[in-house]
Design a protein around this motif. Structure first.
Motif, PDB file in Angstrom:
ATOM      1  N   GLY A 831       0.803  -1.222   0.000  1.00  0.00           N
ATOM      2  CA  GLY A 831       0.000   0.000   0.000  1.00  0.00           C
ATOM      3  C   GLY A 831       0.829   1.261   0.000  1.00  0.00           C
ATOM      4  N   GLY A 832       1.993   1.236  -0.605  1.00  0.00           N
ATOM      5  CA  GLY A 832       2.840   2.423  -0.674  1.00  0.00           C
ATOM      6  C   GLY A 832       3.651   2.661   0.581  1.00  0.00           C
ATOM      7  N   LYS A 833       3.560   1.791   1.583  1.00  0.00           N
ATOM      8  CA  LYS A 833       4.330   1.903   2.813  1.00  0.00           C
ATOM      9  C   LYS A 833       5.348   0.778   2.888  1.00  0.00           C
ATOM     10  CE  LYS A 833       1.841   5.345   4.456  1.00  0.00           C
ATOM     11  NZ  LYS A 833       2.385   6.700   4.665  1.00  0.00           N
ATOM     12  N   VAL A 834       6.374   0.983   3.694  1.00  0.00           N
ATOM     13  CA  VAL A 834       7.439  -0.002   3.853  1.00  0.00           C
ATOM     14  C   VAL A 834       7.433  -0.522   5.282  1.00  0.00           C
ATOM     15  CG1 VAL A 834       9.923  -0.429   3.738  1.00  0.00           C
ATOM     16  CG2 VAL A 834       8.832   1.133   2.100  1.00  0.00           C
ATOM     17  N   ALA A 835       7.491  -1.864   5.427  1.00  0.00           N
ATOM     18  CA  ALA A 835       7.673  -2.491   6.735  1.00  0.00           C
ATOM     19  C   ALA A 835       9.088  -3.053   6.791  1.00  0.00           C
ATOM     20  CB  ALA A 835       6.652  -3.596   6.949  1.00  0.00           C
ATOM     21  N   LEU A 836       9.764  -2.874   7.938  1.00  0.00           N
ATOM     22  CA  LEU A 836      11.135  -3.351   8.135  1.00  0.00           C
ATOM     23  C   LEU A 836      11.204  -4.180   9.404  1.00  0.00           C
ATOM     24  CD1 LEU A 836      13.247  -0.128   7.422  1.00  0.00           C
ATOM     25  CD2 LEU A 836      13.349  -2.250   6.099  1.00  0.00           C
ATOM     26  N   VAL A 837      11.933  -5.309   9.365  1.00  0.00           N
ATOM     27  CA  VAL A 837      12.156  -6.118  10.555  1.00  0.00           C
ATOM     28  C   VAL A 837      13.588  -6.619  10.541  1.00  0.00           C
ATOM     29  CG1 VAL A 837      11.528  -8.184  11.857  1.00  0.00           C
ATOM     30  CG2 VAL A 837       9.752  -6.862  10.725  1.00  0.00           C
ATOM     31  N   ALA A 838      14.271  -6.486  11.680  1.00  0.00           N
ATOM     32  CA  ALA A 838      15.604  -7.069  11.863  1.00  0.00           C
ATOM     33  C   ALA A 838      15.517  -8.052  13.017  1.00  0.00           C
ATOM     34  CB  ALA A 838      16.631  -5.987  12.156  1.00  0.00           C
ATOM     35  N   ALA A 839      15.999  -9.295  12.806  1.00  0.00           N
ATOM     36  CA  ALA A 839      15.954 -10.330  13.844  1.00  0.00           C
ATOM     37  C   ALA A 839      17.326 -10.976  13.964  1.00  0.00           C
ATOM     38  CB  ALA A 839      14.892 -11.375  13.511  1.00  0.00           C
ATOM     39  N   LEU A 840      17.883 -11.035  15.179  1.00  0.00           N
ATOM     40  CA  LEU A 840      19.202 -11.605  15.442  1.00  0.00           C
ATOM     41  C   LEU A 840      19.059 -12.819  16.356  1.00  0.00           C
ATOM     42  CD1 LEU A 840      19.819  -8.677  14.482  1.00  0.00           C
ATOM     43  CD2 LEU A 840      21.792  -8.717  16.042  1.00  0.00           C
ATOM     44  N   ASN A 841      19.883 -13.829  16.149  1.00  0.00           N
ATOM     45  CA  ASN A 841      19.849 -14.962  17.073  1.00  0.00           C
ATOM     46  C   ASN A 841      20.731 -14.659  18.284  1.00  0.00           C
ATOM     47  OD1 ASN A 841      22.450 -15.345  16.149  1.00  0.00           O
ATOM     48  ND2 ASN A 841      22.100 -17.385  15.278  1.00  0.00           N
ATOM     49  N   PRO A 842      20.663 -15.473  19.351  1.00  0.00           N
ATOM     50  CA  PRO A 842      21.445 -15.195  20.567  1.00  0.00           C
ATOM     51  C   PRO A 842      22.941 -15.111  20.321  1.00  0.00           C
ATOM     52  CG  PRO A 842      19.710 -16.777  21.057  1.00  0.00           C
ATOM     53  CD  PRO A 842      19.706 -16.597  19.564  1.00  0.00           C
ATOM     54  N   ALA A 843      23.441 -15.908  19.377  1.00  0.00           N
ATOM     55  CA  ALA A 843      24.879 -15.861  19.111  1.00  0.00           C
ATOM     56  C   ALA A 843      25.302 -14.511  18.553  1.00  0.00           C
ATOM     57  CB  ALA A 843      25.261 -16.996  18.129  1.00  0.00           C
ATOM     58  N   ALA A 844      24.459 -13.912  17.721  1.00  0.00           N
ATOM     59  CA  ALA A 844      24.777 -12.590  17.169  1.00  0.00           C
ATOM     60  C   ALA A 844      24.730 -11.523  18.254  1.00  0.00           C
ATOM     61  CB  ALA A 844      23.805 -12.252  16.040  1.00  0.00           C
ATOM     62  N   VAL A 845      23.736 -11.606  19.142  1.00  0.00           N
ATOM     63  CA  VAL A 845      23.645 -10.637  20.240  1.00  0.00           C
ATOM     64  C   VAL A 845      24.850 -10.775  21.155  1.00  0.00           C
ATOM     65  CG1 VAL A 845      22.274  -9.941  22.241  1.00  0.00           C
ATOM     66  CG2 VAL A 845      21.124 -10.589  20.111  1.00  0.00           C
ATOM     67  N   ALA A 846      25.249 -12.024  21.433  1.00  0.00           N
ATOM     68  CA  ALA A 846      26.408 -12.255  22.297  1.00  0.00           C
ATOM     69  C   ALA A 846      27.675 -11.685  21.705  1.00  0.00           C
ATOM     70  CB  ALA A 846      26.567 -13.761  22.558  1.00  0.00           C
ATOM     71  N   GLN A 847      27.731 -11.605  20.384  1.00  0.00           N
ATOM     72  CA  GLN A 847      28.921 -11.056  19.713  1.00  0.00           C
ATOM     73  C   GLN A 847      28.915  -9.530  19.718  1.00  0.00           C
ATOM     74  OE1 GLN A 847      30.107 -13.173  16.135  1.00  0.00           O
ATOM     75  NE2 GLN A 847      30.778 -11.258  15.179  1.00  0.00           N
ATOM     76  N   GLY A 848      27.816  -8.921  20.229  1.00  0.00           N
ATOM     77  CA  GLY A 848      27.747  -7.462  20.322  1.00  0.00           C
ATOM     78  C   GLY A 848      26.943  -6.791  19.245  1.00  0.00           C
ATOM     79  N   LEU A 849      26.319  -7.594  18.379  1.00  0.00           N
ATOM     80  CA  LEU A 849      25.471  -7.002  17.350  1.00  0.00           C
ATOM     81  C   LEU A 849      24.119  -6.625  17.952  1.00  0.00           C
ATOM     82  CD1 LEU A 849      26.223  -9.480  14.424  1.00  0.00           C
ATOM     83  CD2 LEU A 849      27.103  -7.153  14.707  1.00  0.00           C
ATOM     84  N   SER A 850      23.444  -5.659  17.321  1.00  0.00           N
ATOM     85  CA  SER A 850      22.160  -5.170  17.841  1.00  0.00           C
ATOM     86  C   SER A 850      21.164  -5.010  16.703  1.00  0.00           C
ATOM     87  CB  SER A 850      22.335  -3.829  18.547  1.00  0.00           C
ATOM     88  OG  SER A 850      21.081  -3.221  18.796  1.00  0.00           O
ATOM     89  N   ALA A 851      19.968  -5.571  16.901  1.00  0.00           N
ATOM     90  CA  ALA A 851      18.903  -5.409  15.908  1.00  0.00           C
ATOM     91  C   ALA A 851      18.546  -3.941  15.732  1.00  0.00           C
ATOM     92  CB  ALA A 851      17.678  -6.219  16.318  1.00  0.00           C
TER      93      ALA A 851
END
Length: 900
Positions: A831-851
């Motif tokens: 409908g002319g709009k954009v939806a965005l989602v970022a999902a990280l697993n626990p290993a990525a969060v533990a490495q210091g990455l952030s959604a």
């Protein structure tokens, strides 16, 4: 001595001395410049200022009052409270200083067994104005006070006026010496903090005419008043805690039970902060609860309901502060059902109506607590997001806009936001918040003022009232008067006297008028003014000041000047339709009470020709059967052609007669009782009505909805509008029957079948989409790329909303290896709009990455924003063309974070 007993003794003392006992006026002030009655003398202002003749030479009352300017200070000290009671005695040109001194002294120091209050004369001090030798002499001669206990103070402390030109004069304050343990000796002059020498009574001597009033201490005395008045105020709560031997108002018999019950619920002991900082904060919260629960009880008792503006907002704020304070004390369950009955029991000795009306009062309060508990759940999410953004930005401070949004959208009082922010270690831009609140209040006040007076200074109307007296108002008697113009008050003109010509819109004051001025929920009459060579259309009628009627008119022909003789004529059809609507409101109110029960009391109404709406106390939506029953009862009353009559009587007579006084309205000593069918509908009302209920005509309910916690609204049309409404519904049914090729009595079944089929199709489509998403999840997981040792999945499936996209992202994340850092970033256009989602697993969060970081990078190219937690973040945008760049920006953010 119990507070109710002090109250009784005060009234009996003055009744025995020839004073008329006047019941407390409502907490809802009749003064449009005040939200609440803030002082005991407010109901008597018209008599004290000479605007109206007093109906009695002397009077006494115990007035309910609410002051809310320093709500934030409640509980922090033992002096601040919102609800209080002011004992007063008043003389209107009768006795003066000697009488006021004698009456006060006899009550204060009179023996308890003789009906007095029993204060020790040797512990009493007074202050008088600097040069008021008459008052000083009266205290020395009548009361026998030694000269050293009669102290003289200046205008700041011992002079009274309204803040505007008018009556004023010196005053004399009575103090009680609490003893050396509360401070040094020397009287009120020395004890500027007021801890040892406690003021309990102020006697105001109105004896001068003042002008050029510039401040509390700057004004000009014109001369003595022809009639001198007495206005006194004794703080009932202060006297109570002195006579009950406790330290402050929170410990008296009308307040302490709530405080003790709150402490029991929280599992703490109230100790006035004597055992450390934590105890002090706890005691503040307990005092807030005790004060606000009592104030809420009294305000709802006088018909105020929680809302988002004006009185309703103040009540909402008080109740929510009490609930929030209990939550901070560790009580998560609903608390008002535990506390409000305790306050009722403490106050009903003085106000028995609190017990008889408790079902309605409690329903309103409990619904507000439940609504706030839901608000805390939803609003806290917005608050947490704002706090997270503030901390990420490196400036741990909520903006004024954010605080205002919490207030305006979720009903968070600023103190709740401040408390929650402090718990999170952030501050709040209070100045910015208060600036936005001031803008909102100024707009509301300007709108209300413009409605009453246009852009005209109210002083212009007061001058006309003072010069010519009140308007001879004939709306009940006739639709036509021969009148004379007393003033043409032009828009934008403070002094405002100039002729008005064709096309001008101006305000006109007449010596007499048949026009109904907007009040009591009924809109103003419409009509025409005609004079020799001219004609004007009446477009609004208001009462800018009490006693005066002002007509807003549009000049159609000729020129209108002061002194012009003219004919004022109300539009007959307009008035009839307005009468039908107002009488219809009474009929619907009576029908509501008959069908739902006596607790379904009206709390507000609005009537215009052909239309009415009525707000009433009730929990939950009405059933279809209840709506049908209310409409049937109302129309049966219309068909019965009940007689409609109006009569005047005193307020106590009207109450004894069984007339309903509507909440939010204020009444004088003489009230108008409107009956429809005798006792079937008997209400206090100043509106215009039909002569028999059959004149209401067709009455059709058109809507029923919520207007706040514990309050519902019904809407209806009457007369020709009612007939037209039913005719439109008939035509609509006929058109639908033709369109669907169905008989009219089979329409419901036909439409129900179509709706069921549509639901089945929706479910089938949802299942198909879920299967497609499931297949897409496998394909997306298989497309993962290595970015600095992180499995990164990007994709842009089309046509998915935020919820669907989130589910897909989580599904993809679940398909990736758990022991390897993984990032999923999806974008979808719908409908002319954009939806965005970022999902990280626990290993990525533990490495210091952030959604949050990934989403923030991806949001910019699509003109969006968003946020969330470290493992899942969600947002949106407005530029679908930027999706490829958004996905690339997210990948780059991962690369940067991993040092690739």
């Amino acid at each position: 001595m119990q507070t109710a007993e002090i109250r009784r003794r005060f009234l009996e003392h003055f009744a025995e001395r020839g004073h008329t006992v006047v019941p407390s006026a409502s907490l809802v002030s009749p003064d449009p410049s005040l939200l609440f009655t803030v002082a005991g003398m407010v109901p008597f202002i018209p008599y004290l200022t000479g605007r109206e003749p007093a109906p009695f030479p002397r009077a006494t009352s115990v007035q309910k009052c609410v002051r809310t300017l320093d709500i934030e200070e409640v509980g922090k000290t033992t002096r601040h409270g919102t609800f209080f009671q002011m004992n007063g005695n008043f003389s209107f040109g009768d006795y003066f200083k000697e009488g006021a001194v004698r009456h006060a002294w006899e009550l204060i120091t009179g023996r308890v067994e003789d009906g007095g209050l029993g204060f020790d004369p040797d512990r009493m001090w007074v202050t008088v104005y600097l040069d008021d030798d008459e008052a000083a002499d009266a205290w020395h001669r009548i009361a026998g006070l030694p000269v050293e206990r009669i102290q003289r103070l200046g205008k700041k402390d011992n002079y009274w006026h309204t803040g505007a030109p008018g009556p004023g004069g010196p005053c004399s304050e009575i103090y009680f010496d609490r003893g050396p343990e509360f401070g040094p000796d020397g009287g009120p002059l020395v004890d500027t903090a007021g801890d040892r020498f406690l003021e309990i009574w102020n006697l105001v001597f109105m004896q001068y005419e003042l002008t050029d009033v510039r401040s509390k201490e700057e004004f000009t005395v014109v001369g003595e008043l022809p009639k001198k008045n007495i206005d006194t105020g004794m703080g009932l709560e202060r006297v109570a805690y002195l006579l009950q031997g406790v330290d402050n108002m929170y410990e008296i018999d009308e307040v302490a039970p709530v405080l003790r019950r709150a402490a029991d619920l929280a599992g703490v002991v109230y100790g006035d902060g004597r055992d450390g900082r934590g105890s002090q904060e706890r005691d503040v919260r307990l005092r807030v609860v005790a004060d606000h629960v009592r104030s809420g009880l009294m305000l709802i008792g006088d018909g105020v309901t929680p809302g988002n503006e004006g009185r309703g907002y103040i009540l909402r704020r008080l109740l929510r502060r009490a609930v929030r304070s209990m939550k901070l004390l560790g009580v998560d369950a609903a608390t008002l059902p535990e506390l409000l009955p305790v306050s009722r029991d403490a106050m009903s000795a003085s106000y028995p109506e609190l017990a008889t009306d408790f079902a309605r009062i409690s329903a309103v309060a409990y619904a507000e607590e439940e609504a706030f508990r839901r608000t805390l759940a939803s609003g806290t999410a917005l608050f947490d997001t704002a706090v997270s953004q503030a901390k990420q930005a490196g400036t741990p401070k909520l903006s004024g806009n954010q605080a205002f949004s919490l207030h305006d959208t979720y009903g968070f009082p600023i103190d709740v936001t401040l408390e929650m922010a402090a718990e999170q270690g952030v501050t709040v831009d209070e100045e910015g918040f208060r600036a936005l609140m001031k803008e909102q209040r100024d707009r509301a006040r300007a709108d209300a003022r413009a409605k009453r007076t246009g852009s005209v200074d109210v002083l212009a109307y007061r001058r006309l009232l003072a010069e010519h007296g009140p308007t001879d108002w004939r709306a009940y008697e006739t639709l036509h008067t021969d009148s004379r113009v007393l003033g043409v008050v032009s828009e934008g003109e403070d002094e405002g006297v100039r002729p008005a010509g064709p096309g001008d819109i101006t305000r006109v004051v007449l010596d007499r008028t048949p026009f109904y001025a907007e009040s009591g929920g009924q809109v103003a009459d419409a009509g025409i003014l005609t004079w020799d060579g001219g004609r004007a259309e009446v477009i609004d009628v208001q009462r800018p000041v009490k006693g005066l009627v002002a007509h807003q008119v549009r000049i159609l022909e000729g020129e209108l000047r002061d002194g012009a003789e003219l004919t004022a004529e109300v539009d007959r059809e307009w008035r009839l339709s307005a009468c039908q609507a107002h009488s219809g409101t009474h009929v619907v109110h009576a029908a509501l009470r008959q069908v739902l029960g006596p607790q379904a009391l009206q709390s507000g109404s609005y009537n215009r020709p052909g239309y009415l709406r009525l707000d009433f106390a009730w929990q939950g939506a009405l059933t279809r059967q209840q709506r049908a029953d209310i409409e049937d009862v109302a129309n049966a009353a219309v068909r019965a052609d009940h007689a409609v009559s109006a009569s005047w009587m005193t307020l106590p007579e009207a109450q004894a007669f069984g007339a309903l006084a509507l909440f939010g309205e204020t009444y004088g000593e003489q009230v108008r009782v409107v009956e429809i069918g005798g006792p079937w509908s008997r209400e206090l009302c100043g509106g215009t009505h039909v002569r028999g209920s059959a004149q209401i005509g067709t009455l059709a309910l058109t809507g029923e909805s919520s207007v706040g916690s514990g309050s519902r609204r019904v809407e209806a049309v009457v007369g020709l509008e009612g007939f037209r409404y039913l005719a439109r519904e008939r035509d609509l049914v006929r058109q639908l029957a033709e369109l669907l090729k169905s008989p009219q009595d089979g329409l419901v079944d036909r439409v129900s079948g179509m709706v069921a089929r549509l639901r089945d199709l929706d479910r089938e489509l949802a299942d198909l989409r879920a299967q497609q998403n499931l297949a897409a999840a496998g394909d997306l997981a298989a497309s993962a790329e290595d970015v600095g040792g992180v499995a990164v999945v990007t994709g842009s499936p089309a046509g998915l909303g935020g919820g669907e996209l989130r589910s897909l992202a989580l599904d993809v994340r679940g398909r990736l290896a758990a022991d390897r850092p993984a990032v999923v970033l999806l974008a979808s256009e719908s409908g002319g709009k954009v939806a965005l989602v970022a999902a990280l697993n626990p290993a990525a969060v533990a490495q210091g990455l952030s959604a949050n970081d990934v989403l923030k990078a991806a949001s910019a190219p699509v003109g969006g924003r968003g946020g969330g937690k470290s493992d899942v973040a969600q947002g949106g945008g407005t530029d679908p063309a930027g999706i490829p760049a958004a996905l690339q920006a997210g990948v780059q953010a991962v690369a940067t974070a991993t040092g690739r």
